[in-house]
Design a protein around this motif. Structure first.
Motif, PDB file in Angstrom:
ATOM      1  N   MET A   1       0.855  -1.182   0.000  1.00  0.00           N
ATOM      2  CA  MET A   1       0.000   0.000   0.000  1.00  0.00           C
ATOM      3  C   MET A   1       0.899   1.243   0.000  1.00  0.00           C
ATOM      4  O   MET A   1       1.720   1.425   0.886  1.00  0.00           O
ATOM      5  N   LYS A   2       0.734   2.045  -0.995  1.00  0.00           N
ATOM      6  CA  LYS A   2       1.496   3.298  -1.101  1.00  0.00           C
ATOM      7  C   LYS A   2       0.594   4.413  -0.593  1.00  0.00           C
ATOM      8  O   LYS A   2      -0.508   4.615  -1.092  1.00  0.00           O
ATOM      9  N   ALA A   3       1.057   5.111   0.419  1.00  0.00           N
ATOM     10  CA  ALA A   3       0.261   6.192   1.006  1.00  0.00           C
ATOM     11  C   ALA A   3       1.044   7.496   0.939  1.00  0.00           C
ATOM     12  O   ALA A   3       2.242   7.514   1.217  1.00  0.00           O
ATOM     13  N   PRO A   4       0.373   8.587   0.597  1.00  0.00           N
ATOM     14  CA  PRO A   4       1.056   9.886   0.632  1.00  0.00           C
ATOM     15  C   PRO A   4       1.429  10.234   2.075  1.00  0.00           C
ATOM     16  O   PRO A   4       0.639  10.040   2.992  1.00  0.00           O
ATOM     17  N   ILE A   5       2.648  10.728   2.251  1.00  0.00           N
ATOM     18  CA  ILE A   5       3.133  11.085   3.577  1.00  0.00           C
ATOM     19  C   ILE A   5       3.247  12.601   3.673  1.00  0.00           C
ATOM     20  O   ILE A   5       3.854  13.235   2.814  1.00  0.00           O
ATOM     21  N   LEU A   6       2.647  13.154   4.713  1.00  0.00           N
ATOM     22  CA  LEU A   6       2.716  14.588   4.975  1.00  0.00           C
ATOM     23  C   LEU A   6       3.427  14.811   6.299  1.00  0.00           C
ATOM     24  O   LEU A   6       3.186  14.078   7.271  1.00  0.00           O
ATOM     25  N   VAL A   7       4.298  15.802   6.348  1.00  0.00           N
ATOM     26  CA  VAL A   7       4.981  16.145   7.596  1.00  0.00           C
ATOM     27  C   VAL A   7       4.277  17.356   8.191  1.00  0.00           C
ATOM     28  O   VAL A   7       4.120  18.384   7.534  1.00  0.00           O
ATOM     29  N   ILE A   8       3.800  17.188   9.431  1.00  0.00           N
ATOM     30  CA  ILE A   8       3.101  18.251  10.158  1.00  0.00           C
ATOM     31  C   ILE A   8       3.825  18.423  11.493  1.00  0.00           C
ATOM     32  O   ILE A   8       3.686  17.597  12.394  1.00  0.00           O
ATOM     33  N   LYS A   9       4.598  19.454  11.584  1.00  0.00           N
ATOM     34  CA  LYS A   9       5.493  19.655  12.734  1.00  0.00           C
ATOM     35  C   LYS A   9       4.776  19.735  14.084  1.00  0.00           C
ATOM     36  O   LYS A   9       5.326  19.358  15.098  1.00  0.00           O
ATOM     37  N   HIS A  10       3.553  20.188  14.119  1.00  0.00           N
ATOM     38  CA  HIS A  10       2.841  20.337  15.389  1.00  0.00           C
ATOM     39  C   HIS A  10       1.856  19.202  15.656  1.00  0.00           C
ATOM     40  O   HIS A  10       0.938  19.348  16.458  1.00  0.00           O
ATOM     41  N   LEU A  11       2.074  18.072  15.006  1.00  0.00           N
ATOM     42  CA  LEU A  11       1.245  16.892  15.221  1.00  0.00           C
ATOM     43  C   LEU A  11       1.374  16.447  16.676  1.00  0.00           C
ATOM     44  O   LEU A  11       2.486  16.440  17.224  1.00  0.00           O
ATOM     45  N   PRO A  12       0.279  16.074  17.337  1.00  0.00           N
ATOM     46  CA  PRO A  12       0.363  15.696  18.755  1.00  0.00           C
ATOM     47  C   PRO A  12       0.966  14.313  19.003  1.00  0.00           C
ATOM     48  O   PRO A  12       1.130  13.900  20.143  1.00  0.00           O
ATOM     49  N   ALA A  13       1.287  13.586  17.930  1.00  0.00           N
ATOM     50  CA  ALA A  13       1.899  12.263  18.057  1.00  0.00           C
ATOM     51  C   ALA A  13       3.005  12.155  17.009  1.00  0.00           C
ATOM     52  O   ALA A  13       3.086  12.988  16.105  1.00  0.00           O
ATOM     53  N   SER A  14       3.835  11.131  17.111  1.00  0.00           N
ATOM     54  CA  SER A  14       4.900  10.942  16.117  1.00  0.00           C
ATOM     55  C   SER A  14       4.321  10.670  14.739  1.00  0.00           C
ATOM     56  O   SER A  14       4.851  11.097  13.728  1.00  0.00           O
ATOM     57  N   GLY A  15       3.232   9.904  14.724  1.00  0.00           N
ATOM     58  CA  GLY A  15       2.594   9.566  13.467  1.00  0.00           C
ATOM     59  C   GLY A  15       1.104   9.395  13.646  1.00  0.00           C
ATOM     60  O   GLY A  15       0.616   9.171  14.753  1.00  0.00           O
ATOM     61  N   MET A  16       0.398   9.492  12.532  1.00  0.00           N
ATOM     62  CA  MET A  16      -1.055   9.369  12.557  1.00  0.00           C
ATOM     63  C   MET A  16      -1.498   8.983  11.146  1.00  0.00           C
ATOM     64  O   MET A  16      -0.894   9.417  10.168  1.00  0.00           O
ATOM     65  N   ALA A  17      -2.527   8.188  11.062  1.00  0.00           N
ATOM     66  CA  ALA A  17      -3.081   7.813   9.766  1.00  0.00           C
ATOM     67  C   ALA A  17      -4.488   8.381   9.650  1.00  0.00           C
ATOM     68  O   ALA A  17      -5.355   8.081  10.470  1.00  0.00           O
ATOM     69  N   ILE A  18      -4.674   9.212   8.664  1.00  0.00           N
ATOM     70  CA  ILE A  18      -6.002   9.744   8.345  1.00  0.00           C
ATOM     71  C   ILE A  18      -6.189   9.497   6.861  1.00  0.00           C
ATOM     72  O   ILE A  18      -5.545  10.148   6.034  1.00  0.00           O
ATOM     73  N   PHE A  19      -6.990   8.515   6.563  1.00  0.00           N
ATOM     74  CA  PHE A  19      -7.108   8.019   5.197  1.00  0.00           C
ATOM     75  C   PHE A  19      -7.277   9.145   4.188  1.00  0.00           C
ATOM     76  O   PHE A  19      -8.107  10.016   4.385  1.00  0.00           O
ATOM     77  N   PRO A  20      -6.474   9.115   3.141  1.00  0.00           N
ATOM     78  CA  PRO A  20      -5.473   8.130   2.700  1.00  0.00           C
ATOM     79  C   PRO A  20      -4.044   8.515   3.064  1.00  0.00           C
ATOM     80  O   PRO A  20      -3.093   7.989   2.508  1.00  0.00           O
ATOM     81  N   PHE A  21      -3.878   9.427   4.010  1.00  0.00           N
ATOM     82  CA  PHE A  21      -2.562   9.987   4.320  1.00  0.00           C
ATOM     83  C   PHE A  21      -1.934   9.398   5.571  1.00  0.00           C
ATOM     84  O   PHE A  21      -2.621   9.011   6.499  1.00  0.00           O
TER      85      PHE A  21
END
Length: 110
Positions: A1-21
């Motif tokens: 599964m290839k998913a677009p990756i976005l970098v959000i500096k103020h994200l409250p966690a290290s990573g998060m999945a919000i379909f399809p990103f």
């Protein structure tokens, strides 16, 4: 599964999945295969539940766990979707093996 990756500096966690990103807190996490795999497992869970119901079940499971365990961390780690993702994030072939609806078979407490 290839998913677009976005970098959000103020994200409250290290990573998060919000379909399809896949959302990541920093650029360096793009090279972290385990966190990417963890988030891809969440993307598949979202597909399994046709996306919107995943978020409803996720929040309800968290609220139930918050009442049961009292604290945020235990409530979060015992969300059935998180259990599957954490249990298999190191197995980079997990999604290729099938394992659809694997979160239904998760039962142990961290």
């Amino acid at each position: 599964m290839k998913a677009p990756i976005l970098v959000i500096k103020h994200l409250p966690a290290s990573g998060m999945a919000i379909f399809p990103f896949i959302l990541l807190k920093s650029e360096r996490l793009k090279n972290d295969k385990e966190i990417i795999n963890h988030e891809k497992i969440h993307l598949r869970q979202q597909l399994e539940l046709l996306i919107l119901p995943f978020y409803v079940f996720y929040v309800l499971n968290y609220l139930f766990n918050r009442l049961k365990y009292g604290e945020h961390y235990l409530a979060y780690r015992n969300i059935i979707f998180e259990k599957e993702a954490y249990d298999h994030e190191k197995d980079l072939n997990y999604l290729k093996k099938g394992n659809w609806f694997g979160w239904l078979r998760i039962s142990k407490t961290p």
